[in-house]
Structure formats: structure tokens, C-alpha cells
Design a protein around this motif. Structure first.
Motif, mmCIF file in Angstrom:
data_model
loop_
_atom_site.group_PDB
_atom_site.id
_atom_site.type_symbol
_atom_site.label_atom_id
_atom_site.label_comp_id
_atom_site.label_asym_id
_atom_site.label_seq_id
_atom_site.Cartn_x
_atom_site.Cartn_y
_atom_site.Cartn_z
ATOM 1 N N SER A 162 4.340 -1.949 -0.026
ATOM 2 C CA SER A 162 3.282 -2.840 0.432
ATOM 3 C C SER A 162 2.603 -3.533 -0.741
ATOM 4 O O SER A 162 1.978 -4.575 -0.570
ATOM 5 N N THR A 163 2.725 -2.970 -1.952
ATOM 6 C CA THR A 163 2.055 -3.547 -3.114
ATOM 7 C C THR A 163 2.986 -4.362 -4.001
ATOM 8 O O THR A 163 2.642 -4.681 -5.131
ATOM 9 N N LYS B 43 4.329 -10.885 -3.954
ATOM 10 C CA LYS B 43 4.885 -11.751 -2.923
ATOM 11 C C LYS B 43 4.670 -13.213 -3.311
ATOM 12 O O LYS B 43 3.805 -13.535 -4.129
ATOM 13 N N GLY C 74 0.378 -7.532 -6.752
ATOM 14 C CA GLY C 74 0.476 -6.432 -5.804
ATOM 15 C C GLY C 74 -0.811 -6.082 -5.066
ATOM 16 O O GLY C 74 -0.779 -5.715 -3.897
ATOM 17 N N TYR C 75 -1.920 -6.156 -5.765
ATOM 18 C CA TYR C 75 -3.204 -5.832 -5.148
ATOM 19 C C TYR C 75 -4.082 -7.071 -4.945
ATOM 20 O O TYR C 75 -5.249 -6.953 -4.595
ATOM 21 N N ARG D 119 -3.474 -11.355 0.789
ATOM 22 C CA ARG D 119 -2.647 -10.296 1.351
ATOM 23 C C ARG D 119 -3.514 -9.187 1.921
ATOM 24 O O ARG D 119 -4.654 -8.984 1.500
ATOM 25 N N ASP D 120 -2.946 -8.465 2.878
ATOM 26 C CA ASP D 120 -3.553 -7.276 3.454
ATOM 27 C C ASP D 120 -2.509 -6.176 3.351
ATOM 28 O O ASP D 120 -1.585 -6.108 4.169
ATOM 29 N N ASN D 121 -2.633 -5.330 2.336
ATOM 30 C CA ASN D 121 -1.606 -4.315 2.094
ATOM 31 C C ASN D 121 -1.565 -3.264 3.204
ATOM 32 O O ASN D 121 -0.512 -2.661 3.446
ATOM 33 N N ASN E 282 0.719 -4.777 5.444
ATOM 34 C CA ASN E 282 1.953 -5.246 4.799
ATOM 35 C C ASN E 282 2.210 -6.718 5.132
ATOM 36 O O ASN E 282 3.334 -7.112 5.464
ATOM 37 N N THR F 286 9.759 -11.665 -1.633
ATOM 38 C CA THR F 286 9.279 -10.588 -2.486
ATOM 39 C C THR F 286 9.804 -10.841 -3.894
ATOM 40 O O THR F 286 10.867 -11.456 -4.089
#
Length: 121
Positions: free
Chosen positions: A30-31, A34, A53-54, A72-74, A77, A98
């Protein structure tokens, strides 16, 4: 195997807004960084935006700076692309990807199938 599914594309008038989403599943963290790319008819695929990633770092193509926002909302995902002040030249198929690194025009590990954005003048 990684699956990336884009949604949110459609037809919008110039000056309007759209929000694209990209849901990731499968063997992906998830991190992981992208990115969004786009491809207009008859043209090469081009970089639009990338996010770390974060979410602490974001990168944009000059053509969309100040108009598009990647986030993003990890926990979900999911990666988003908020597109404001759309122009006809933003028309194209938008692809989620990705990447092993977050930067301008990053290398891509996996691609989604894309969602079509059409901006009418």
C-alpha cells in the motif's frame, strides 16, 4: 500479480473538474510509490504526476502544475488525481502505475488499463 483499476473518467467541458481514482490490489504494498500517466490519441504516453509512499512528496509535469493534485489513501490502497481547470489538451486515456521510486517520469512496474478523459471546448 498486481491489479490497478482506474475510474472516474468521463466527458467534461473546458474549465471543469474530474477526480480519478486508482484502486490497487494483489501483490503490491500500500505504500509503494504511484504515478499517473496519460496518452492522447496518436501520441506517446506521458507522465502526469507521481506521489511517494506516504504522500510526503509529489511531482508533476509542467503542463499540469497548479491544476492537478495527486493524493493517496493507504488504508484504502487508492491513489487519486484531482483535475481542475481542465483544457481540451488534457484529453486522453489516463493510466495509473506503480513505481519503485517517486520522481518525475518514474520507471513503471505495473500499469492499469486506463480511464478515458475527454475535455470539450
Amino acid at each position: 500479480q498486481v491489479q490497478l483499476v482506474e475510474s472516474g473518467g468521463g466527458l467534461v467541458q473546458a474549465g471543469g473538474s474530474l477526480r480519478l481514482s486508482c484502486a490497487a490490489s494483489g501483490r503490491t504494498f500500500s505504500t509503494s510509490p504511484k504515478a499517473w500517466f496519460r496518452q492522447a490519441s496518436g501520441k506517446e504516453r506521458e507522465f502526469v504526476a507521481a506521489i511517494s509512499g506516504y504522500g510526503g512528496s509529489t511531482y508533476y509535469a509542467d503542463s499540469v502544475k497548479g491544476r492537478f493534485t495527486i493524493s493517496r489513501d493507504n488504508a484504502k490502497n487508492t491513489v487519486y488525481l484531482q483535475m481542475n481547470s481542465l483544457k481540451p489538451e488534457d484529453t486522453g486515456v489516463y493510466f495509473c502505475a506503480t513505481s519503485p521510486v517517486a520522481k518525475v517520469a518514474p520507471p513503471v512496474d505495473y500499469w492499469g488499463k486506463g480511464t478515458l478523459v475527454t475535455v470539450s471546448s
